[in-house]
Scaffold this motif. Structure first.
Motif, PDB file in Angstrom:
ATOM      1  N   PRO A 196       0.809  -1.232   0.000  1.00  0.00           N
ATOM      2  CA  PRO A 196       0.000   0.000   0.000  1.00  0.00           C
ATOM      3  C   PRO A 196       0.838   1.276   0.000  1.00  0.00           C
ATOM      4  O   PRO A 196       0.387   2.300  -0.525  1.00  0.00           O
ATOM      5  N   LEU A 198       3.614   1.674  -1.720  1.00  0.00           N
ATOM      6  CA  LEU A 198       3.914   1.873  -3.146  1.00  0.00           C
ATOM      7  C   LEU A 198       2.702   2.445  -3.867  1.00  0.00           C
ATOM      8  O   LEU A 198       2.814   3.358  -4.695  1.00  0.00           O
ATOM      9  N   LEU A 199       1.537   1.891  -3.530  1.00  0.00           N
ATOM     10  CA  LEU A 199       0.295   2.363  -4.157  1.00  0.00           C
ATOM     11  C   LEU A 199       0.056   3.838  -3.831  1.00  0.00           C
ATOM     12  O   LEU A 199      -0.324   4.635  -4.698  1.00  0.00           O
ATOM     13  N   ARG A 202       2.800   5.952  -5.613  1.00  0.00           N
ATOM     14  CA  ARG A 202       2.644   5.882  -7.071  1.00  0.00           C
ATOM     15  C   ARG A 202       1.398   6.638  -7.540  1.00  0.00           C
ATOM     16  O   ARG A 202       1.299   6.998  -8.706  1.00  0.00           O
ATOM     17  N   SER A 203       0.469   6.871  -6.601  1.00  0.00           N
ATOM     18  CA  SER A 203      -0.725   7.637  -6.967  1.00  0.00           C
ATOM     19  C   SER A 203      -0.418   9.108  -7.199  1.00  0.00           C
ATOM     20  O   SER A 203      -1.176   9.796  -7.865  1.00  0.00           O
ATOM     21  N   LEU A 245      -6.039   4.785  -2.079  1.00  0.00           N
ATOM     22  CA  LEU A 245      -7.127   4.776  -3.065  1.00  0.00           C
ATOM     23  C   LEU A 245      -7.748   6.164  -3.218  1.00  0.00           C
ATOM     24  O   LEU A 245      -8.145   6.559  -4.318  1.00  0.00           O
ATOM     25  N   ARG A 248      -5.462   8.352  -5.258  1.00  0.00           N
ATOM     26  CA  ARG A 248      -5.556   7.937  -6.670  1.00  0.00           C
ATOM     27  C   ARG A 248      -6.684   8.663  -7.398  1.00  0.00           C
ATOM     28  O   ARG A 248      -6.600   8.936  -8.594  1.00  0.00           O
ATOM     29  N   PHE A 255      -2.924   9.927 -12.327  1.00  0.00           N
ATOM     30  CA  PHE A 255      -3.800   9.137 -13.179  1.00  0.00           C
ATOM     31  C   PHE A 255      -5.001   9.966 -13.617  1.00  0.00           C
ATOM     32  O   PHE A 255      -5.467  10.825 -12.869  1.00  0.00           O
TER      33      PHE A 255
ATOM     34  N   TYR B  66       1.225  -0.596 -12.220  1.00  0.00           N
ATOM     35  CA  TYR B  66       0.370  -0.002 -11.196  1.00  0.00           C
ATOM     36  C   TYR B  66      -0.892  -0.834 -11.003  1.00  0.00           C
ATOM     37  O   TYR B  66      -1.315  -1.093  -9.863  1.00  0.00           O
ATOM     38  N   LEU B  69       0.000  -3.931  -9.122  1.00  0.00           N
ATOM     39  CA  LEU B  69       0.221  -3.605  -7.709  1.00  0.00           C
ATOM     40  C   LEU B  69      -1.109  -3.403  -6.989  1.00  0.00           C
ATOM     41  O   LEU B  69      -1.336  -3.932  -5.890  1.00  0.00           O
ATOM     42  N   LYS B  70      -1.990  -2.644  -7.626  1.00  0.00           N
ATOM     43  CA  LYS B  70      -3.295  -2.361  -7.018  1.00  0.00           C
ATOM     44  C   LYS B  70      -4.074  -3.660  -6.814  1.00  0.00           C
ATOM     45  O   LYS B  70      -4.733  -3.848  -5.783  1.00  0.00           O
ATOM     46  N   VAL B  73      -2.527  -5.489  -3.766  1.00  0.00           N
ATOM     47  CA  VAL B  73      -2.851  -4.815  -2.501  1.00  0.00           C
ATOM     48  C   VAL B  73      -4.303  -5.091  -2.122  1.00  0.00           C
ATOM     49  O   VAL B  73      -4.613  -5.511  -0.995  1.00  0.00           O
ATOM     50  N   VAL B  77      -5.703  -7.052   1.217  1.00  0.00           N
ATOM     51  CA  VAL B  77      -6.368  -6.218   2.222  1.00  0.00           C
ATOM     52  C   VAL B  77      -7.873  -6.526   2.290  1.00  0.00           C
ATOM     53  O   VAL B  77      -8.442  -6.666   3.377  1.00  0.00           O
TER      54      VAL B  77
END
Lengths: 609, 122
Positions: A196, A198-199, A202-203, A245, A248, A255, B66, B69-70, B73, B77
């Motif tokens: 998470p 990284l997520l 990266r967002s 999220l 993002r 994005f 990405y 990865l998403k 995750v 989770v």
């Protein structure tokens, strides 16, 4: 806007290529000899560092731990391995051709070195609080739910999610106890957290160097140790995922906005997924929902974000309110007064809780406290510098996430721990900002590694003090565990168990059947009395014991270590207590080994004293 | 993609069958760990169309790190979150048994995995 495009503005990959190729001609040569040598050096250094680390763990004498815990018993080769790993990561990070898998291997290597070391060295589960949580899972299995108790275990009845998840896992697999895997919680939970994080990063940015740099910095500065077998560890994983999220979806994300939104800026599916995670957070931990609400409120400050944040904020508030008004209500009603006091006296929440010391802290611990503070102040300072030097970071949402936990600081002191939790929840954003400061592309290429490498080493040095410095208390020998096991096995229902501190591994097993008193956490008057007259104080606390409900006094190595390290009681308190109890005919030694002694007190006549 | 959906739909029932094995049997531990840690979340990622996995399968994730990865995750989770919520609901209702918990999770996983997908809405 030119600056923004570097970081967040949806710069397409070709633009990144252009920036990279605009560097010195020498750097742009595709296969220069220097780059090849560097790549092979990285490939050799990573396995060398990991091998050196594993070899360094042989023959570590844990009994030599004193003021600075593991720091004083780990061999030089351990620190060389850590330095080599950091150097290898730095070199890999500055080579734009390094593949993600190599960077991931370095981060996982760092997590292994930092967090698997105690697991590999210790004979038993680390940290008294982890043992306490093991006891709660055990109680869930015996009672088909968290048993209703008062005192320090009541909070688990109000937020039982983490324990019931583990109970489900144990029942489903048929395993006996979480002890089989709880010791591996720190390395596993940190490895899981990489995803998470990284997520999250990266967002808001495409630059791999910033993303991996931020992940490395996070793990280099997470010194407060909220990664053990605990509800906070689980809830934090969910928290970071929800925030990732949300980021993002924000307009500042790299994005494009998702197609066909239904609820604000959300499609139904992702919003439902976020809501599931919010409900899981609300019923597994008391503090994390408040941190989540605070973070979402902060992200809602810019008007442009609100289409994204408000539906999620509404979900978080609804889930938290519903849980607190139903399952957690009895606990909150009992603690309403202290909650209101904290709310009306915010300055008291800032203090990093500890008890008034009656003794003197060990010299090493004083040094450690200053280094912890230095690392924390350094992280804050670097993050603020990033906001000043890297204007592009201001649009990412990270500055808002950095300050959001401060709002919760004024609401509650969380048992004196709030300042540490604020650091925990602010750290993902702080790590990103520091990464932007150190690794953004306009940094002069040749000088940057010379500045960055020592800085990363300093961070790891600070973390080592904070994380390893109290290990003489956090580690337990088999003998200590055996003594606690003797007590929980032999003490009849209703018996009182007396200890100096709470650092007794496994003593809370069967906590629903026994009452516990830790003398170091009693009123200051009682503690002063204990120092002045140990026998009379212990007798006062066991006065209600009867022949059928005797009292047990458990003295162990880790308790002595805590009084010595923190000075919460004078360092000789345990030996004095042991001496007077040994000389008193009313107390009988019922168990003894080199690290623990257990006294039993049962008045001769029925009816108690 | 179809094999993934049917595999996920079946995973919970395989895990439920594994509860018949002896407590602590390695096969039972492996089945349960894989199911509880991965399957409900992966079914949710697929059924709720959280990533390109739901429309293009694993092949759609390969060119987009990405999205991969998403997917990973959210798989982990959401699996843990859903497992926890099911366990918690059953414990609070005083109705917890292992078989019942795994049964509910298997049903949820099957429904999410087999949710119909409309073309062009990924």
């Amino acid at each position: 806007m030119g600056r923004r495009s570097e970081l967040t503005g949806g710069t397409p990959p070709p633009a990144v290529q252009t920036q990279a190729s605009a560097r010195t001609p020498q750097a742009s040569l595709p296969h220069s000899r220097r780059d090849t040598a560097r790549r092979w050096a990285v490939r050799a250094m990573l396995p060398t560092a990991l091998a050196l680390w594993l070899v360094s763990l042989r023959d570590v004498d844990l009994r030599r731990m004193r003021d600075l815990g593991l720091l004083q018993v780990l061999p030089v080769s351990f620190w060389i391995a850590l330095a080599l790993l950091t150097l290898s990561f730095c070199m890999a990070l500055y080579d734009r051709r390094t593949k993600n898998v190599w960077l991931a291997a370095h981060v996982l290597g760092l997590i292994a070195v930092l967090h698997a070391t105690p697991t590999l060295l210790y004979a038993t589960l680390r940290y008294a609080w982890a043992w306490k949580h093991v006891a709660v899972v055990d109680a869930v299995l015996r009672h088909d739910g968290v048993p209703e108790t008062t005192g320090r275990f009541a909070v688990y009845d109000a937020w039982p999610g983490f324990f019931e998840l583990n109970a489900l896992f144990l029942r489903a697999t048929g395993m006996d106890s979480v002890l089989g895997y709880a010791a591996w919680a720190p390395p596993v939970s940190n490895a899981l957290l990489v995803l998470p994080l990284l997520l999250l990063y990266r967002s808001v940015v495409r630059d791999r160097r910033l993303v991996w740099g931020a992940v490395w910095i996070y793990f280099s500065c997470a010194w407060i140790g909220q990664d053990y077998f605990a509800p906070q560890t689980f809830a934090f994983l969910l928290f970071v995922t929800v925030i990732a999220l949300v980021l993002r979806q924000l307009p500042s994300s790299v994005f494009p906005p998702s197609a066909r939104p239904r609820w604000g800026a959300w499609r139904r599916g992702p919003l439902l997924a976020v809501l599931i995670m919010e409900i899981a957070i609300a019923c597994s931990h008391p503090l994390t929902p408040l941190m989540l609400i605070s973070a979402l409120l902060a992200l809602s400050i810019p008007r442009r974000n609100r289409r994204v944040t408000l539906p999620v904020l509404a979900g978080a508030v609804a889930a938290t309110a519903a849980w607190d008004a139903t399952v957690a209500r009895p606990y909150l009603e009992i603690h309403l007064n202290s909650l209101m006091e904290s709310l009306l006296n915010p300055s008291s929440n800032v203090a990093s809780g500890g008890l008034a010391a009656l003794g003197t802290a060990a010299p090493g611990q004083v040094l450690l406290a200053w280094i912890d503070r230095g690392l924390t102040a350094g992280v804050v300072l670097l993050a603020v510098m990033a906001l000043w030097r890297r204007p592009s970071t201001r649009r990412t949402g990270m500055p808002l996430l950095l300050i959001a936990p401060l709002a919760v600081l004024v609401a509650n002191n969380y048992g004196g721990e709030m300042i540490f939790r604020v650091y925990l929840f602010a750290l993902p954003a702080a790590a990103f900002l520091i990464s932007a400061l150190l690794f953004e592309r306009d940094t002069r290429r040749l000088r940057a590694p010379l500045v960055v490498y020592p800085l990363l080493l300093c961070m790891l040095g600070g973390l080592a003090f904070g994380y390893y410095g109290k290990e003489s208390v956090n580690s337990f020998t088999r003998e200590e565990v055996a003594a606690a096991r003797y007590v929980t096995d032999h003490a009849p229902r209703g018996a009182r168990i007396l200890t100096l501190t709470t650092d007794v591994a496994g003593i809370d097993m069967s906590y629903d059947r026994h009452s516990r008193v830790s003398l170091a956490y009693q009123h200051i008057r009682d503690r002063k009395h204990l120092v002045g007259d140990p026998l009379a104080t212990v007798e006062a606390f066991v006065a209600e014991a009867t022949a059928k409900r005797p009292a047990y006094i458990v003295l162990t190595r880790a308790q002595h270590a805590l009084t010595y390290l923190t000075g919460v009681l004078p360092a000789d308190t345990q030996s004095r207590v042991e001496k007077v109890l040994s000389e008193s005919p009313e107390f009988t030694v019922v168990y003894h080994n080199r690290d623990a002694v257990v006294f039993r007190y049962a008045p001769p006549e029925a009816g108690g004293r | 993609m179809r094999s993934l959906r049917w595999g996920l739909a079946a995973s919970g029932w395989v895990a439920l069958a594994a509860t018949a094995l002896q407590a602590g049997h390695p096969l039972r531990v492996a089945c349960m760990t894989v199911f509880l840690v991965l399957c409900p979340g992966l079914a949710a990622v697929s059924g709720l169309r959280l990533t390109a996995l739901s429309t293009g399968g694993w092949a759609a994730l390969r060119p987009d790190p990405y999205a991969l990865l998403k997917t990973v995750v959210l798989t982990v989770v959401l699996s843990l979150a859903l497992s926890m919520l099911v366990a918690e609901a059953l414990f609070l209702g005083g109705a917890f048994t292992t078989e019942r918990a795994v049964l509910v999770l298997a049903a949820v996983t099957s429904v999410l995995a087999l949710l119909p997908r409309k073309a062009g809405r990924g």
